[in-house]
Structure formats: C-alpha cells, structure tokens
Enzyme design. Sequence first.
Site, PDB file in Angstrom:
ATOM      1  CG  ASN A   8      -1.857   1.110   1.268  1.00 61.47           C
ATOM      2  OD1 ASN A   8      -1.468   2.395   1.103  1.00 61.47           O
ATOM      3  ND2 ASN A   8      -3.090   0.853   1.779  1.00 61.47           N
ATOM      4  CG  ASP A  10      -2.977   4.723   0.630  1.00 64.99           C
ATOM      5  OD1 ASP A  10      -3.126   4.470  -0.538  1.00 64.99           O
ATOM      6  OD2 ASP A  10      -3.975   4.277   1.559  1.00 64.99           O
ATOM      7  CG  HIS A  11       1.204   6.437   4.808  1.00 70.03           C
ATOM      8  ND1 HIS A  11       0.081   7.302   4.926  1.00 70.03           N
ATOM      9  CD2 HIS A  11       0.526   5.271   5.101  1.00 70.03           C
ATOM     10  CE1 HIS A  11      -1.021   6.714   5.768  1.00 70.03           C
ATOM     11  NE2 HIS A  11      -0.739   5.353   5.850  1.00 70.03           N
ATOM     12  NE  ARG A  19       7.092  21.948   1.478  1.00 67.18           N
ATOM     13  CZ  ARG A  19       8.420  22.153   1.759  1.00 67.18           C
ATOM     14  NH1 ARG A  19       9.249  21.618   2.446  1.00 67.18           N
ATOM     15  NH2 ARG A  19       8.848  23.305   0.900  1.00 67.18           N
ATOM     16  CG  HIS A  44      -7.929   3.686   1.314  1.00 66.52           C
ATOM     17  ND1 HIS A  44      -8.018   3.282   2.563  1.00 66.52           N
ATOM     18  CD2 HIS A  44      -9.359   3.929   0.841  1.00 66.52           C
ATOM     19  CE1 HIS A  44      -9.408   3.696   2.930  1.00 66.52           C
ATOM     20  NE2 HIS A  44     -10.195   4.108   1.945  1.00 66.52           N
ATOM     21  NE  ARG A  46      -8.384   7.349   4.471  1.00 68.16           N
ATOM     22  CZ  ARG A  46      -9.305   6.595   5.549  1.00 68.16           C
ATOM     23  NH1 ARG A  46     -10.481   7.401   5.483  1.00 68.16           N
ATOM     24  NH2 ARG A  46      -9.338   5.721   6.152  1.00 68.16           N
ATOM     25  NE  ARG A  50      -6.283  10.576   5.635  1.00 70.72           N
ATOM     26  CZ  ARG A  50      -7.320  10.044   6.427  1.00 70.72           C
ATOM     27  NH1 ARG A  50      -8.522  10.855   6.686  1.00 70.72           N
ATOM     28  NH2 ARG A  50      -7.233   8.697   6.961  1.00 70.72           N
ATOM     29  CG  HIS A  51      -3.550   8.941   1.601  1.00 71.10           C
ATOM     30  ND1 HIS A  51      -4.526   8.350   0.870  1.00 71.10           N
ATOM     31  CD2 HIS A  51      -3.841   8.662   2.772  1.00 71.10           C
ATOM     32  CE1 HIS A  51      -5.333   7.183   1.557  1.00 71.10           C
ATOM     33  NE2 HIS A  51      -4.845   7.608   2.779  1.00 71.10           N
ATOM     34  CD  GLU A  71      -6.847  -0.456   1.089  1.00 74.02           C
ATOM     35  OE1 GLU A  71      -7.134   0.395   1.708  1.00 74.02           O
ATOM     36  OE2 GLU A  71      -6.092  -1.407   1.526  1.00 74.02           O
ATOM     37  CB  THR A 101      -5.693   3.964   9.508  1.00 70.75           C
ATOM     38  OG1 THR A 101      -5.852   3.288   8.592  1.00 70.75           O
ATOM     39  CG2 THR A 101      -5.946   3.624  11.098  1.00 70.75           C
ATOM     40  CB  THR A 102      -9.741   1.270   7.536  1.00 70.31           C
ATOM     41  OG1 THR A 102      -9.297   1.769   6.274  1.00 70.31           O
ATOM     42  CG2 THR A 102     -10.933   0.511   7.259  1.00 70.31           C
ATOM     43  CD  GLU A 153      -7.323  -6.412   3.050  1.00 73.84           C
ATOM     44  OE1 GLU A 153      -7.296  -5.996   1.917  1.00 73.84           O
ATOM     45  OE2 GLU A 153      -6.394  -5.698   3.834  1.00 73.84           O
ATOM     46  CG  HIS A 193      -5.875  -2.269   9.250  1.00 77.81           C
ATOM     47  ND1 HIS A 193      -4.996  -1.432  10.409  1.00 77.81           N
ATOM     48  CD2 HIS A 193      -6.463  -1.188   8.699  1.00 77.81           C
ATOM     49  CE1 HIS A 193      -5.484   0.121  10.095  1.00 77.81           C
ATOM     50  NE2 HIS A 193      -6.263  -0.131   9.231  1.00 77.81           N
ATOM     51  N   GLY A 194      -2.194  -2.942   9.723  1.00 75.00           N
ATOM     52  CA  GLY A 194      -1.375  -2.946  11.046  1.00 75.00           C
ATOM     53  C   GLY A 194      -0.194  -4.050  11.019  1.00 75.00           C
ATOM     54  N   GLY A 215       1.161  -1.515   4.459  1.00 80.93           N
ATOM     55  CA  GLY A 215       1.605  -0.085   3.981  1.00 80.93           C
ATOM     56  C   GLY A 215       2.449   0.511   4.869  1.00 80.93           C
ATOM     57  CG  PHE A 216       2.187   3.267   9.021  1.00 82.93           C
ATOM     58  CD1 PHE A 216       2.075   4.605   8.471  1.00 82.93           C
ATOM     59  CD2 PHE A 216       2.457   2.898  10.276  1.00 82.93           C
ATOM     60  CE1 PHE A 216       2.588   5.607   9.537  1.00 82.93           C
ATOM     61  CE2 PHE A 216       3.213   3.905  10.964  1.00 82.93           C
ATOM     62  CZ  PHE A 216       3.174   5.219  10.633  1.00 82.93           C
TER      63      PHE A 216
HETATM   64  N1  PXP Z   1      -6.029  -3.271   4.058  1.00 82.66           N
HETATM   65  C1  PXP Z   1      -6.914  -2.397   4.335  1.00 82.66           C
HETATM   66  C2  PXP Z   1      -8.301  -2.859   3.959  1.00 82.66           C
HETATM   67  C3  PXP Z   1      -6.663  -1.070   4.805  1.00 82.66           C
HETATM   68  O1  PXP Z   1      -7.508  -0.110   4.812  1.00 82.66           O
HETATM   69  C4  PXP Z   1      -5.187  -0.587   5.045  1.00 82.66           C
HETATM   70  C5  PXP Z   1      -5.063   0.797   5.401  1.00 82.66           C
HETATM   71  O2  PXP Z   1      -5.244   1.604   4.401  1.00 82.66           O
HETATM   72  C6  PXP Z   1      -4.351  -1.702   4.778  1.00 82.66           C
HETATM   73  C7  PXP Z   1      -4.691  -3.006   4.565  1.00 82.66           C
HETATM   74  C8  PXP Z   1      -2.897  -1.394   5.063  1.00 82.66           C
HETATM   75  O3  PXP Z   1      -2.511  -1.272   6.368  1.00 82.66           O
HETATM   76  P1  PXP Z   1      -1.454  -0.470   6.919  1.00 82.66           P
HETATM   77  O4  PXP Z   1      -0.900   0.510   6.413  1.00 82.66           O
HETATM   78  O5  PXP Z   1      -1.701  -0.394   8.467  1.00 82.66           O
HETATM   79  O6  PXP Z   1      -0.412  -1.650   6.758  1.00 82.66           O
END
Ligand code: PXP
Length: 238
Positions: A8, A10-11, A19, A44, A46, A50-51, A71, A101-102, A153, A193-194, A215-216
């Site tokens: 992911n 996004d970040h 910026r 993702h 949104r 925002r990203h 997503e 976040t979700t 998922e 997630h996480g 992602g993160f």
């Molecule tokens: N899966 C879903 C459905 C999510 O919404 C997210 C966060 O956007 C992720 C996975 C990835 O989560 P993380 O950034 O915590 O790894």
Amino acid sequence: MNLKLGVNIDHVATLRQARRAPFPDPVDAAAVCLNTGADFIVVHLRKDQRHIQEKDVARVCRAFPGQIHLECSSAPAMEKAALKYKPHSVCIVPEKPGEVTTTGGLNFTPAVKRRIAQMIERLHRKKILVSLFVSPDAESIRTAAKLGADIVELCTRDYSEATRAATARKLLQNLALSALLARELGLEVHAGHGLDYHNVLAVADIGGIACMNIGFSIITRALFAGLPTAVLEMKGLL
Ligand code: PXP
C-alpha cells in the site's frame, strides 16, 4: 501456498500532499515496489483525497494494468472511479469521516448489504474482482460469500494492536478459523491492517492466506532503509 504481497503506497502520497508538491510520485514508488518483489500495488482512494488523488488512481492503473488493488468505500463516486479506471481488484472498506485510518471491517447492515451487492454486480460486469474488508468472524465471512465477493480481506487490526500474548494468540486463532471458513466457502483470503516486520510472521504461518496487504510499516521502514530494501525484507518474511 506462495504468499503474495500487496504494498500500500498511500503514504508516499501523504508525504507529497504535505507540501502539495509533484513528488514523491506514487507511480515511481509503485514501479520500485513491483520491481523488488511486490505482487500488487494497493491504493486507497478516500473521499477527502488526503493522500491518493483520483488522478493517481488513473495513472497507476494505466501504468500497471492487472497489478492495482483499489481500496475504497461503497459511495457512488468511488464506484464510478473504480469502473472508470478498472483496477485488477477493488476492496470495499468502511470509511468514517475524520478517522485516522480504517477502523475495522464492514458493518453489514441491510442497507450496506444492498448497496454492496449492486456495486459487486457492476464491478463484475467490468471483470473487476471484488474483495470485502471484514472482521474475522463467521457471520461477516458468510455474508461476504452470499453477496458474491471473490475475496475477503481479514482485518488484522485487533491482532496487530494486541498488547498481551494471550490476546494475540486468541485473535490469531480467530484469523485462522476465519481463513478456513472463507476458503470452504470458495473465497480467496487476504489479510491486512497494522501488519509489520514482527507481527506478520504469525499471520503468514496460519496458511490459507493468499495475499497480505501492508502499507504503513513498509513505507516508514523505507525512510531509513530505502524502498527496495523495505519491500524485499517484507517479501522475505512471507
Ligand atoms: N488493508 C486495508 C483494507 C486497509 O484499509 C489498510 C489501510 O489503508 C491496509 C490494509 C494497510 O494497513 P497498514 O497501512 O496498517 O499496513
């Protein structure tokens, strides 16, 4: 089973939006990830953009056909974007205004079920696979199967935030049972997630999971180790 990695990005866009600059470009990040072991790129879109911006979705889908997992919520504007840019697959997630976040899996109220069933039908007509982000419980998984999803998922947020070993073990058990049920119902199983470089190992060991979406932890590791190393290290753990 060969566990796939969806990165992911996004970040990367979060940093760019800080910026309102043209860089770092998520398309460049996607190329690096795919060249160093990622199987899919996850973005993702949104409501507040925002990203990831809608134009990012257009550009990554054009640059990497068949490798983009989008997503988004079930809002009509999101469905419109998905049908327009035709990613490989769409994961429908809940989205609450103001959330960092979700926060968890879909809450299948009758209205949500009706809306998602329509969205699945229209995405399928365009040959887009549909994943539903669900809590790891039997009812959610049975609902996802009944609605015609291709993939579930499993939300790993509770597991990844557990601070006691006994709690983490119990939550892992839920994930394992949920993966088993989903496969019995003919669904492909993803998890996310996480997840990070430590807690991902136990989830990978469950078996029956086809793809982890992360992602993160990867993007923040990339700040210190570089994106290719961050992706390679994660892929190595799967
Ligand atoms: N899966 C879903 C459905 C999510 O919404 C997210 C966060 O956007 C992720 C996975 C990835 O989560 P993380 O950034 O915590 O790894």
